[in-house]
Scaffold this motif. Structure first.
Motif, PDB file in Angstrom:
ATOM      1  N   GLY A 122      -6.880  96.733 -30.890  1.00 16.82           N
ATOM      2  CA  GLY A 122      -8.200  97.308 -30.798  1.00 16.82           C
ATOM      3  C   GLY A 122      -8.515  97.762 -29.389  1.00 16.82           C
ATOM      4  O   GLY A 122      -7.635  97.843 -28.529  1.00 16.82           O
ATOM      5  N   ARG A 172     -11.783  96.463 -33.297  1.00 17.77           N
ATOM      6  CA  ARG A 172     -10.569  96.794 -34.022  1.00 17.77           C
ATOM      7  C   ARG A 172     -10.588  98.256 -34.479  1.00 17.77           C
ATOM      8  O   ARG A 172     -11.637  98.911 -34.492  1.00 17.77           O
ATOM      9  CB  ARG A 172     -10.429  95.881 -35.234  1.00 17.77           C
ATOM     10  CG  ARG A 172     -10.271  94.381 -34.914  1.00 17.77           C
ATOM     11  CD  ARG A 172      -9.977  93.649 -36.205  1.00 17.77           C
ATOM     12  NE  ARG A 172      -9.817  92.209 -36.032  1.00 17.77           N
ATOM     13  CZ  ARG A 172     -10.747  91.306 -36.310  1.00 17.77           C
ATOM     14  NH1 ARG A 172     -11.927  91.688 -36.781  1.00 17.77           N
ATOM     15  NH2 ARG A 172     -10.509  90.009 -36.132  1.00 17.77           N
ATOM     16  N   PRO A 173      -9.434  98.774 -34.917  1.00 14.36           N
ATOM     17  CA  PRO A 173      -9.394 100.152 -35.418  1.00 14.36           C
ATOM     18  C   PRO A 173     -10.352 100.405 -36.579  1.00 14.36           C
ATOM     19  O   PRO A 173     -10.808 101.530 -36.758  1.00 14.36           O
ATOM     20  CB  PRO A 173      -7.933 100.332 -35.839  1.00 14.36           C
ATOM     21  CG  PRO A 173      -7.174  99.413 -34.946  1.00 14.36           C
ATOM     22  CD  PRO A 173      -8.069  98.210 -34.784  1.00 14.36           C
ATOM     23  N   ASP A 174     -10.687  99.383 -37.371  1.00 14.31           N
ATOM     24  CA  ASP A 174     -11.615  99.589 -38.475  1.00 14.31           C
ATOM     25  C   ASP A 174     -13.068  99.453 -38.045  1.00 14.31           C
ATOM     26  O   ASP A 174     -13.983  99.518 -38.867  1.00 14.31           O
ATOM     27  CB  ASP A 174     -11.321  98.618 -39.626  1.00 14.31           C
ATOM     28  CG  ASP A 174     -11.544  97.150 -39.232  1.00 14.31           C
ATOM     29  OD1 ASP A 174     -11.944  96.888 -38.068  1.00 14.31           O
ATOM     30  OD2 ASP A 174     -11.323  96.275 -40.086  1.00 14.31           O
ATOM     31  N   THR A 307     -12.105 107.027 -32.696  1.00 17.75           N
ATOM     32  CA  THR A 307     -10.815 106.570 -33.212  1.00 17.75           C
ATOM     33  C   THR A 307     -10.096 105.689 -32.214  1.00 17.75           C
ATOM     34  O   THR A 307     -10.022 105.986 -31.029  1.00 17.75           O
ATOM     35  CB  THR A 307      -9.923 107.787 -33.533  1.00 17.75           C
ATOM     36  OG1 THR A 307     -10.594 108.578 -34.501  1.00 17.75           O
ATOM     37  CG2 THR A 307      -8.579 107.331 -34.081  1.00 17.75           C
ATOM     38  N   VAL A 308      -9.580 104.578 -32.709  1.00 21.12           N
ATOM     39  CA  VAL A 308      -8.753 103.679 -31.913  1.00 21.12           C
ATOM     40  C   VAL A 308      -7.384 103.646 -32.576  1.00 21.12           C
ATOM     41  O   VAL A 308      -7.264 103.278 -33.737  1.00 21.12           O
ATOM     42  CB  VAL A 308      -9.346 102.257 -31.859  1.00 21.12           C
ATOM     43  CG1 VAL A 308      -8.468 101.364 -30.998  1.00 21.12           C
ATOM     44  CG2 VAL A 308     -10.771 102.295 -31.321  1.00 21.12           C
ATOM     45  N   SER A 309      -6.380 104.060 -31.843  1.00 18.26           N
ATOM     46  CA  SER A 309      -5.055 104.112 -32.450  1.00 18.26           C
ATOM     47  C   SER A 309      -4.481 102.719 -32.599  1.00 18.26           C
ATOM     48  O   SER A 309      -4.925 101.769 -31.978  1.00 18.26           O
ATOM     49  CB  SER A 309      -4.118 104.968 -31.577  1.00 18.26           C
ATOM     50  OG  SER A 309      -3.737 104.255 -30.419  1.00 18.26           O
ATOM     51  N   ALA A 310      -3.451 102.615 -33.402  1.00 18.23           N
ATOM     52  CA  ALA A 310      -2.828 101.315 -33.646  1.00 18.23           C
ATOM     53  C   ALA A 310      -2.156 100.772 -32.407  1.00 18.23           C
ATOM     54  O   ALA A 310      -1.884  99.584 -32.305  1.00 18.23           O
ATOM     55  CB  ALA A 310      -1.805 101.431 -34.776  1.00 18.23           C
TER      56      ALA A 310
END
Length: 734
Positions: A122, A172-174, A307-310
């Motif tokens: 995240g 986190r990404p979500d 957006t947060v990449s993995a």
């Protein structure tokens, strides 16, 4: 497991059933690894206890104390590490909470201790706020509600987090949040602390955390989360409790943000930020009723955040959130994971006094280790939890250059511009370069190239094991400022660019306590008011390595000449000034008061005799209880004043106890992770005379500022190219 230069477990080695895939971060108290389960589809982060000031890894992989003198401290700190692990493990019982970082188990092995944690990906809220400035209510609500639930679970277990701030909240990404970095956690059901060290971030810490015996409880964490929300809605870093007590009133969020957020939401934030504990909500449940009640948004509202990449992961950081930070090229593709190194235990040897204590005082940023070189691919890290007196010298003329008005951090990298030719200086020439903004730069003196023996012979009084004697050389002449940079000179820089020092922006200046034993953070100190009487001709202190670099780069920008901090090799060469004795005046301490301001019999004439270690004084009088105006004492043969004593000085080199080559070059600040341990030299007014020797050396994290440490600058005959060079022309015979 085998020993490596960085004392890390090599990639491919095993920790129980987990194979090490990469090192996520290393600090002075531990190393964090990303590991994969060889039997199951499982990735974890494992923190290994390895205090570099107390122990090291042997060739067989076992971790052992450095010496019998450090054994007790090592064992004590390891026990506290395990207590911290147990505290964090208990938070996942009986059922893990999705919004609290989870410790799955812990154990002792290899003479050390290990903490196993879930691997989280995240973006720290601090980074998100740095990018966005503020977040809307629609974005904040789905972050706040789960955090309140998680914090309520923490308090139900009789645990306080005590360091809630934007850097310790991972998104986190979500879009879901997770509370990380319980390094300052305290179990309120016990009589003592359960963390390896106790720390806090002043601008997010409640008033009761600023003094011993403060009554801490859920209201303490509520203050931290309230201050975090204040930053998120106003875009302004909150004022510390100490600042507010001194009359610097924090403007209410309800006034700054009226009309942009629900009134009840803003009023609840201000209530949480109340100075007096009794004026704040006393429980999470009570605050939730104020913060989120009677508002139209649904509890399960889904909000799309950036957006947060993995590959983007949390920064394991203890520095204050909201601090301007220039991303490196690697951060553009994935956030760099940094493990917060815990403050070192009491040191065997130190510049400032004879010791550094097991816990650096509250408000100091946590200490990190460093990585000097890495590729772009290696930079995608992952983790969980996360800167004189002026003689009448003939100025050298240079062509004017534009002045940057926006520099606030040392890592700022102006776009390269064509640099005019600089007028060369000659060895032993005194000069001052003209500044484009008016006036002249520091008084400089040319230093000739030459060879010398770096380090100390084994029979030198006061010698330490990190002073290996070896042949070294300076291949090209350079110029050094004749004195330490003064308050007046540094103020010209701060006025020109609106610069705020790192200690002012995110932590505090450190000083020795009244007993002369421990370092404590003092929010009343600054580079202008270091805690003792000063004039504009006193050396500037309370500046970090980053602040010193920022000043040097400004000089380069102003003059067109390359200015930087000296390497450790250049510093010792200049300090020795062709001499081979322990000090440039010889080995006789009885005459040291003519040449250096150190701890001496002057202290007996004042009211603060307890601030020196008994028996650590020179048997003479230098006339100064604290720092003296620059050039008060006799210079060395190169014409440099105060190379020993007065204030210790930052170099640009990373501390290496074995002299492995780093002494001849500057650390490239764009290629490091976290505040590296930077070499400081020369000793100070608080230093035992035995430590004020040409060869004596030590290292401190680059983000610490002390009221005993300043700096001087070095210039070359090269044009300025936009930032300080990262290599020099010193050499060493290995």
């Amino acid at each position: 497991m085998t020993q490596t230069d960085q004392q890390t477990i090599p990639v491919g080695a095993m920790i129980d059933e987990f194979r090490v895939t990469r090192v996520l971060g290393a600090g002075n108290f531990g190393i964090v690894y990303e590991c994969e389960n060889v039997h199951l589809d499982e990735t974890v982060a494992i923190k290994e206890f390895l205090p570099t000031e107390l122990a090291r890894r042997d060739a067989d992989g076992q971790i052992a104390p450095l010496s019998p003198a450090t054994a007790d401290a090592f064992n004590w700190a390891r026990d506290r590490f395990l207590q911290e692990a147990r505290t964090l493990w208990s938070l996942a019982r009986p059922v893990p909470h999705r919004n609290i970082v989870r410790v799955t188990r812990y154990r002792e092995a290899n003479g050390s201790a290990y903490m196993f944690m879930e691997f989280e990906r995240g973006q720290p809220l601090s980074d998100l706020l740095e990018e966005r400035g503020t977040l809307t209510f629609e974005e904040l609500r789905p972050i706040v509600a789960p955090l309140l639930d998680g914090l309520e679970r923490v308090h139900a277990a009789n645990v306080l987090h005590r360091d809630i701030k934007p850097a310790n909240i991972l998104i986190r990404p979500d879009g879901s949040p997770v509370l990380i970095d319980f390094g300052a956690a305290r179990n309120v059901a016990l009589s003592g602390e359960t963390s390896v060290f106790t720390t806090y971030t002043p601008r997010y810490a409640a008033m009761e955390q600023h003094y011993p015996g403060g009554d801490q409880g859920p209201w303490t964490d509520i203050y931290g989360l309230g201050a975090t929300l204040y930053r998120a809605v106003t875009g302004v870093t909150p004022k510390s409790a100490s600042e507010q007590l001194l009359g610097h009133i924090q403007e209410p969020a309800a006034e700054l943000c009226r009309g942009r957020y629900p009134d009840a939401f803003l009023q609840a934030i201000d209530a949480a930020c109340a100075l007096k504990p009794e004026d704040r909500p006393q429980s999470v449940n009570a605050w939730r009723a104020q913060l989120l009640s009677d508002l139209p948004a649904a509890e399960d509202a889904t909000v799309v955040l950036p957006t947060v990449s993995a590959t983007e992961v949390t920064r394991f950081s203890a520095s204050s959130a909201g601090t301007p930070r220039t991303p490196t090229s690697s951060q553009a593709t994935g956030a760099v994971a940094v493990e917060a190194g815990l403050p070192p235990p009491r040191r065997i040897r130190v510049w400032i006094l004879a010791t550094l204590v097991l816990a650096v005082a509250a408000g100091a940023s946590a200490w990190y280790w460093w990585t000097e070189h890495r590729s772009d691919e290696e930079a995608e890290r992952a983790a969980i939890e996360g800167s004189s007196r002026q003689p009448e010298d003939a100025p050298l003329r240079t062509e004017p250059e534009p002045t940057s008005k926006d520099r606030d951090v040392a890592e700022t990298k102006p776009a390269p511009i064509p640099a005019p030719a600089v007028e060369p200086f000659a060895p032993h020439q005194r000069f001052s370069d003209r500044l484009n903004s008016g006036g002249s730069g520091p008084s400089m003196i040319g230093i000739p190239a030459g060879e010398f023996a770096m380090g100390s012979p084994v029979d030198e009084d006061g010698r330490n094991s990190d002073e290996r004697l070896h042949a070294a050389a300076v291949d090209e002449p350079f110029a050094m400022s004749r004195t330490e940079i003064t308050i007046e000179q540094f103020s010209e820089f701060t006025r020109a660019v609106g610069y705020r020092t790192e200690a002012d922006r995110e932590s505090a200046c450190l000083r020795i306590d009244d007993e002369g034993v421990e370092l404590v953070a003092d929010l009343s100190l600054s580079w202008e008011q270091p805690g003792y009487p000063v004039t504009r001709e006193h050396p500037v202190v309370c500046v970090t390595w980053n602040d010193a670099r920022a000043y040097a780069e400004w000089l380069g920008e102003q003059t067109g000449r390359e200015y930087r901090l000296p390497t450790e090799l250049e510093w010792e060469y200049a300090a020795r000034a062709t001499t081979t004795t322990s000090r440039h005046w010889g080995d006789n301490l009885e005459v040291s008061c003519d040449f250096a301001n150190t701890a001496d019999e002057t202290v007996l004439t004042g009211a603060e005799e307890t601030r020196r270690i008994e028996g650590a004084r020179s048997e003479c009088l230098d006339g100064h209880l604290y720092a003296a105006p620059v050039a008060t004492f006799q210079p060395n043969l190169f014409g440099l004043h105060d190379m020993l004593g007065n204030v210790a000085e930052w170099t640009c080199s990373v501390y290496d106890p074995v002299y492995g080559g780093g002494q001849a070059k500057c650390l490239d600040a764009t290629q490091r992770r976290g505040p590296a341990p930077i070499v400081i030299r020369g000793g100070s007014w608080l230093t035992s005379p035995a430590l004020a020797r040409s060869a004596a050396r030590d290292g401190l994290p680059s983000n610490l500022g002390l009221n005993t440490i300043g700096f001087r600058v070095l210039a070359t005959n090269r044009p300025w190219e936009g930032r300080a060079s990262v290599t020099t022309h010193g050499s060493a015979d290995e």
